[in-house]
Design a protein around this motif. Sequence first.
Motif, PDB file in Angstrom:
ATOM      1  N   LEU A 186     -14.937 -20.173  -0.069  1.00  0.00           N
ATOM      2  CA  LEU A 186     -14.992 -19.152   0.976  1.00  0.00           C
ATOM      3  C   LEU A 186     -14.601 -17.787   0.412  1.00  0.00           C
ATOM      4  O   LEU A 186     -15.311 -16.794   0.597  1.00  0.00           O
ATOM      5  N   ASN A 187     -13.494 -17.741  -0.298  1.00  0.00           N
ATOM      6  CA  ASN A 187     -13.012 -16.448  -0.773  1.00  0.00           C
ATOM      7  C   ASN A 187     -13.827 -15.907  -1.940  1.00  0.00           C
ATOM      8  O   ASN A 187     -13.987 -14.700  -2.069  1.00  0.00           O
ATOM      9  N   LYS A 188     -14.388 -16.764  -2.771  1.00  0.00           N
ATOM     10  CA  LYS A 188     -15.312 -16.288  -3.806  1.00  0.00           C
ATOM     11  C   LYS A 188     -16.552 -15.684  -3.145  1.00  0.00           C
ATOM     12  O   LYS A 188     -17.061 -14.653  -3.568  1.00  0.00           O
ATOM     13  N   ARG A 189     -17.031 -16.330  -2.080  1.00  0.00           N
ATOM     14  CA  ARG A 189     -18.221 -15.844  -1.371  1.00  0.00           C
ATOM     15  C   ARG A 189     -17.937 -14.497  -0.705  1.00  0.00           C
ATOM     16  O   ARG A 189     -18.729 -13.556  -0.816  1.00  0.00           O
ATOM     17  N   ILE A 190     -16.791 -14.381  -0.037  1.00  0.00           N
ATOM     18  CA  ILE A 190     -16.456 -13.112   0.617  1.00  0.00           C
ATOM     19  C   ILE A 190     -16.304 -12.012  -0.424  1.00  0.00           C
ATOM     20  O   ILE A 190     -16.823 -10.905  -0.252  1.00  0.00           O
ATOM     21  N   ALA A 191     -15.612 -12.308  -1.529  1.00  0.00           N
ATOM     22  CA  ALA A 191     -15.446 -11.309  -2.599  1.00  0.00           C
ATOM     23  C   ALA A 191     -16.810 -10.886  -3.138  1.00  0.00           C
ATOM     24  O   ALA A 191     -17.072  -9.698  -3.361  1.00  0.00           O
ATOM     25  N   GLY A 192     -17.705 -11.849  -3.329  1.00  0.00           N
ATOM     26  CA  GLY A 192     -19.059 -11.545  -3.791  1.00  0.00           C
ATOM     27  C   GLY A 192     -19.826 -10.702  -2.786  1.00  0.00           C
ATOM     28  O   GLY A 192     -20.552  -9.768  -3.165  1.00  0.00           O
ATOM     29  N   ASN A 193     -19.656 -11.019  -1.503  1.00  0.00           N
ATOM     30  CA  ASN A 193     -20.315 -10.217  -0.469  1.00  0.00           C
ATOM     31  C   ASN A 193     -19.852  -8.764  -0.540  1.00  0.00           C
ATOM     32  O   ASN A 193     -20.663  -7.843  -0.430  1.00  0.00           O
ATOM     33  N   TYR A 194     -18.545  -8.561  -0.721  1.00  0.00           N
ATOM     34  CA  TYR A 194     -18.033  -7.190  -0.766  1.00  0.00           C
ATOM     35  C   TYR A 194     -18.504  -6.443  -2.014  1.00  0.00           C
ATOM     36  O   TYR A 194     -18.714  -5.237  -1.970  1.00  0.00           O
ATOM     37  N   GLN A 195     -18.731  -7.149  -3.119  1.00  0.00           N
ATOM     38  CA  GLN A 195     -19.332  -6.495  -4.281  1.00  0.00           C
ATOM     39  C   GLN A 195     -20.767  -6.077  -3.962  1.00  0.00           C
ATOM     40  O   GLN A 195     -21.211  -4.999  -4.341  1.00  0.00           O
ATOM     41  N   MET A 196     -21.488  -6.931  -3.233  1.00  0.00           N
ATOM     42  CA  MET A 196     -22.847  -6.585  -2.830  1.00  0.00           C
ATOM     43  C   MET A 196     -22.826  -5.382  -1.888  1.00  0.00           C
ATOM     44  O   MET A 196     -23.594  -4.435  -2.070  1.00  0.00           O
ATOM     45  N   TYR A 197     -21.943  -5.390  -0.889  1.00  0.00           N
ATOM     46  CA  TYR A 197     -21.864  -4.260   0.044  1.00  0.00           C
ATOM     47  C   TYR A 197     -21.586  -2.963  -0.709  1.00  0.00           C
ATOM     48  O   TYR A 197     -22.167  -1.925  -0.414  1.00  0.00           O
ATOM     49  N   ALA A 198     -20.676  -3.024  -1.682  1.00  0.00           N
ATOM     50  CA  ALA A 198     -20.334  -1.824  -2.462  1.00  0.00           C
ATOM     51  C   ALA A 198     -21.560  -1.289  -3.204  1.00  0.00           C
ATOM     52  O   ALA A 198     -21.705  -0.069  -3.366  1.00  0.00           O
TER      53      ALA A 198
END
Length: 179
Positions: free
Chosen positions: A154-166
């Motif tokens: 879950l947290n790897k996915r959320i962290a990855g999502n935030y890199q994508m958003y950035a």
Amino acid sequence: MAYIQTVRGFKPSIADNVFLAVNATVVGDVVIGEGSSIWFNAVVRGDVNSIRIGKNVNIQDGSVLHTLYEKSTLHIGDNVSIGHNVTLHGCTVHDYALVGMGAVVMDHAVVGEGAIIAAGSVVLANTIIEPYTLWAGVPAKMVKRVNEAQSQELNKRIAGNYQMYASWFPEQTHEFSEL
């Protein structure tokens, strides 16, 4: 451009690929690791003591990170998600943890690896949160244990999502104010 300021001779150290939203504030004795992001209206205020943020951490909109003068420091591990409007004050948050929207984590509290703090919770000073547990409430209490693999995923996915958003935002340089 984000507001970055040297305070008391401490200049923030920010990895090259960190995303800083245009109105994020980073001041003083702060180190931010690779792949992390500091979002809109977030304040990382290392004026009175040190703040260390690991790799792939997202500090979401409106969050405030601070410490007690000469009494507490703030440490955040890798792959951590700090939700919108969270207050972290002089605490430790270990790898793969998630702190939900509007939560407060006070001085000398320790959030264990993979732990989840529910939205709106208040973790009192000196509280020790075991790894891979879910805590909720005011004051926060343990609700249950969580699956280690699911929590990390879950947290790897959320962290990855935030890199994508950035990546959706124009690249910025990290300029400092020497006030």
